[in-house]
Design an enzyme around this catalytic site. Structure first.
Site, PDB file in Angstrom:
ATOM      1  N   ASP A 139       0.846  -1.194   0.000  1.00 24.70           N
ATOM      2  CA  ASP A 139       0.000   0.000   0.000  1.00 24.70           C
ATOM      3  C   ASP A 139       0.886   1.251   0.000  1.00 24.70           C
ATOM      4  O   ASP A 139       1.954   1.243  -0.622  1.00 24.70           O
ATOM      5  CB  ASP A 139      -0.922  -0.044   1.224  1.00 24.70           C
ATOM      6  N   HIS A 171      -3.403   5.953   3.950  1.00 19.66           N
ATOM      7  CA  HIS A 171      -4.176   4.807   3.492  1.00 19.66           C
ATOM      8  C   HIS A 171      -3.548   3.481   3.921  1.00 19.66           C
ATOM      9  O   HIS A 171      -4.237   2.578   4.421  1.00 19.66           O
ATOM     10  CB  HIS A 171      -4.298   4.879   1.970  1.00 19.66           C
ATOM     11  N   SER A 345     -11.122  -0.873  -0.174  1.00 14.39           N
ATOM     12  CA  SER A 345      -9.821  -0.863   0.476  1.00 14.39           C
ATOM     13  C   SER A 345      -9.917  -1.237   1.942  1.00 14.39           C
ATOM     14  O   SER A 345      -9.010  -1.847   2.503  1.00 14.39           O
ATOM     15  CB  SER A 345      -9.187   0.534   0.388  1.00 14.39           C
TER      16      SER A 345
END
Length: 395
Positions: A139, A171, A345
């Protein structure tokens, strides 16, 4: 940051036949004058950018810098007997999450001790912790000094040129938290990690702006496979149009990873606008051998943004909590170290965490781990085209 209309990088991916890395290197040199070096584990971003090509030997895939005439010669070699099997342009991918905007609902659930996501997947009732299981999250990196992870060993590697693994985006930290964060956060709030004792491998394959490319992802997968990770979580992707074929190169890489006991789990995508529009599962989650994850909300309804099965190319395999998900963030003050966001996600690391629990409980790997995830999922009364086998459940 890439322009929204840009979908490829100018580099190419080359799939080689099984166990033919050396022969593939010779053939690429013979037909196109490309000098590709072999990589047993992974390479630095600078080496990947500067070289003619790099072959990730465990995956049997090369990433090459090639001029148009070289690409044409490689393409012609696909039709001839030899080790070169497929040539594809390298795609740009991005993080798949958005801030929570009105579609919350978690207030309906008591989250004073554990998040609604942990409760929904049954993690709070499981005796498994993920201990001894290596779980990779590819990520935007990881906030290495986050107080909730004090005392935890987190192995890191950056596959983004000029950027350390430290997560300036947030994120990646959020996804690592859902997959393997704490049950008793040092900085307060509810417990939010599924496999809270798993061994975390944080690979930075997306930049601080939230973008990356296929080569960086393959680099991260090769690193995870070489390090014996049972699970790879990828909350990233690229949108595709209906009927777009899946990547043969990522499909073969996923099959070869499974043969090495590494299961790849990826986000289905956030391009739907339900009920008016259901968008197809994106790249690379649309590959048959990559487990594709859709998102549900606290009411066990399909999230409005979650991509679905719309044709014969890609499908949703399972679902996870993906709306109003509380997890750690890259903030530097107590009130910015956690955040609620939404997306497939957020569903993906929940599934990856459950995979780690199952791997610990049953010593399952590869295809057996895939089967156990599917078999133990809870049916939701929703179309399988939206949630696959259902909501994953802890052992």
């Amino acid at each position: 940051m890439p322009e929204e209309t840009t979908t490829t990088t100018g580099r190419y991916l080359v799939l080689l036949e099984d166990n033919s890395a050396a022969a593939g290197a010779r053939e690429m040199n013979r037909v196109a004058g490309i000098n590709a070096a072999g990589a047993v584990e992974s390479v630095t971003p600078a080496d990947l950018e500067a070289s003619d090509g790099i072959i990730f030997q465990d995956l049997g895939v090369a990433v090459v810098n090639a001029a148009p005439d070289q690409v044409n010669r490689l393409a012609r070699a696909v039709d001839e007997p030899g080790p070169i099997s497929v040539v594809e342009p390298e795609r740009i991918v991005r993080a798949l999450a958005t801030p929570v905007q009105g579609e919350t609902g978690a207030a309906q659930v008591d989250e004073s001790v554990f998040t609604w996501g942990l409760q929904a997947v049954g993690a709070t009732l499981s005796s498994a912790s993920g201990a001894g299981i290596r779980l990779a999250v590819l990520d935007t990196g990881f906030t290495v000094d986050h107080p909730d992870f004090a005392g935890r060993t987190v192995l890191t590697n950056s596959f983004i040129k000029g950027e350390t693994v430290d997560d300036a985006h947030g994120h990646g930290t959020h996804c690592i938290g859902s997959a393997a964060g704490p049950r008793e956060p040092a900085s307060g709030g509810p417990g939010y990690g599924v496999a809270y004792e798993a061994e975390i491998y944080a690979g930075k394959v997306l930049s601080n702006a939230g973008f990356g490319d296929d080569g960086g992802i393959l680099n991260g997968i090769a690193w995870a496979v070489a390090n014996g990770c049972a699970v790879v979580s990828m909350s990233l992707g690229a949108a595709v149009k209906p009927g777009t074929p899946h990547s043969q190169i990522f499909e073969q890489a996923a099959q070869r990873a499974l043969a090495r006991n590494t299961l790849i789990i990826a986000a289905a995508g956030n391009e739907s606008q339900r009920p008016a529009k259901v968008a197809p599962v994106g790249h690379p989650a649309n590959c048959p051998s990559i487990m594709s994850v859709g998102a549900i909300d606290v009411d066990r309804a399909t999230a409005r943004f979650s991509c679905g099965t719309v044709d014969t190319v890609g499908q949703v395999d399972v679902a996870g909590p993906g709306v109003d998900v509380h997890s750690c963030w890259n903030g530097t003050t107590p009130d910015t170290r956690h955040k609620r966001i939404q997306g497939t996600s957020m569903a993906t690391p929940h599934v990856a965490g459950i995979a780690a629990l199952l791997a610990q409980q049953h010593n399952a790997r590869g295809w057996e781990l895939w089967a156990r995830l599917m078999q133990s999922a809870r049916r939701l009364g929703l179309p399988s085209t939206d949630v696959g086998a259902g909501l994953v459940q802890a052992p």
